[in-house]
Motif scaffolding. Sequence first.
Motif, PDB file in Angstrom:
ATOM      1  N   SER A   3       0.855  -1.180   0.000  1.00 16.98           N
ATOM      2  CA  SER A   3       0.000   0.000   0.000  1.00 16.98           C
ATOM      3  C   SER A   3       0.894   1.235   0.000  1.00 16.98           C
ATOM      4  O   SER A   3       1.848   1.339   0.756  1.00 16.98           O
ATOM      5  N   GLU A   4       0.566   2.165  -0.897  1.00 13.26           N
ATOM      6  CA  GLU A   4       1.368   3.380  -1.022  1.00 13.26           C
ATOM      7  C   GLU A   4       0.553   4.579  -0.573  1.00 13.26           C
ATOM      8  O   GLU A   4      -0.623   4.704  -0.898  1.00 13.26           O
ATOM      9  N   ASP A   5       1.199   5.457   0.163  1.00 19.41           N
ATOM     10  CA  ASP A   5       0.587   6.696   0.607  1.00 19.41           C
ATOM     11  C   ASP A   5       1.259   7.841  -0.130  1.00 19.41           C
ATOM     12  O   ASP A   5       2.421   8.162   0.151  1.00 19.41           O
ATOM     13  N   PRO A   6       0.583   8.470  -1.096  1.00 20.82           N
ATOM     14  CA  PRO A   6       1.213   9.559  -1.854  1.00 20.82           C
ATOM     15  C   PRO A   6       1.690  10.706  -0.967  1.00 20.82           C
ATOM     16  O   PRO A   6       2.593  11.439  -1.339  1.00 20.82           O
ATOM     17  N   ASN A   7       1.116  10.846   0.222  1.00 21.43           N
ATOM     18  CA  ASN A   7       1.542  11.921   1.124  1.00 21.43           C
ATOM     19  C   ASN A   7       2.907  11.655   1.738  1.00 21.43           C
ATOM     20  O   ASN A   7       3.527  12.558   2.288  1.00 21.43           O
ATOM     21  N   SER A   8       3.366  10.409   1.662  1.00 23.24           N
ATOM     22  CA  SER A   8       4.662  10.094   2.250  1.00 23.24           C
ATOM     23  C   SER A   8       5.806  10.266   1.254  1.00 23.24           C
ATOM     24  O   SER A   8       6.962  10.101   1.617  1.00 23.24           O
ATOM     25  N   PHE A   9       5.492  10.593  -0.001  1.00 25.51           N
ATOM     26  CA  PHE A   9       6.536  10.777  -0.995  1.00 25.51           C
ATOM     27  C   PHE A   9       7.307  12.052  -0.700  1.00 25.51           C
ATOM     28  O   PHE A   9       6.787  13.021  -0.151  1.00 25.51           O
ATOM     29  N   PHE A  10       8.556  12.096  -1.098  1.00 26.94           N
ATOM     30  CA  PHE A  10       9.409  13.247  -0.849  1.00 26.94           C
ATOM     31  C   PHE A  10       8.984  14.418  -1.725  1.00 26.94           C
ATOM     32  O   PHE A  10       8.825  14.277  -2.926  1.00 26.94           O
ATOM     33  N   ASP A  11       8.798  15.570  -1.119  1.00 26.68           N
ATOM     34  CA  ASP A  11       8.442  16.785  -1.841  1.00 26.68           C
ATOM     35  C   ASP A  11       9.577  17.782  -1.669  1.00 26.68           C
ATOM     36  O   ASP A  11       9.807  18.291  -0.574  1.00 26.68           O
ATOM     37  N   ASN A  12      10.281  18.065  -2.742  1.00 28.56           N
ATOM     38  CA  ASN A  12      11.421  18.968  -2.637  1.00 28.56           C
ATOM     39  C   ASN A  12      11.109  20.372  -3.138  1.00 28.56           C
ATOM     40  O   ASN A  12      12.015  21.154  -3.381  1.00 28.56           O
TER      41      ASN A  12
END
Length: 118
Positions: A67-76
Amino acid sequence: NCFKGIATNYVFLLVSGFTLLCQIFLVELGGEFLRTTPLNMYQWLVTIGLGALGLPIGVLMRFIPVSEDPNSFFDNSKMVEATAAAGKAGTYAAVPGDDSSVDTGKVVEMTAQKEGEV
């Protein structure tokens, strides 16, 4: 089929062959400079077998549901904005909300020294 035409793709064959020859050359002739010693045939076969074992394991790993949570992706985006703003001002950037290893007091002091305000 992802393997269609692979045997006639000369660029793929050239790059693969070059990589293979470089690997053999570096292991067999690297010596003291690369800290390698030549391998015997058994060691080469074990090495190739272990490397080939990674292919079916990689295929099997694709079947494991994650399960992937798009909110946990790195935002630079904040880092890009801070770097761009610092570049225009001629100062050192401290990323907003990032309190990792940046000593902001030192950044301010260095900026002031650069501008001749100290």
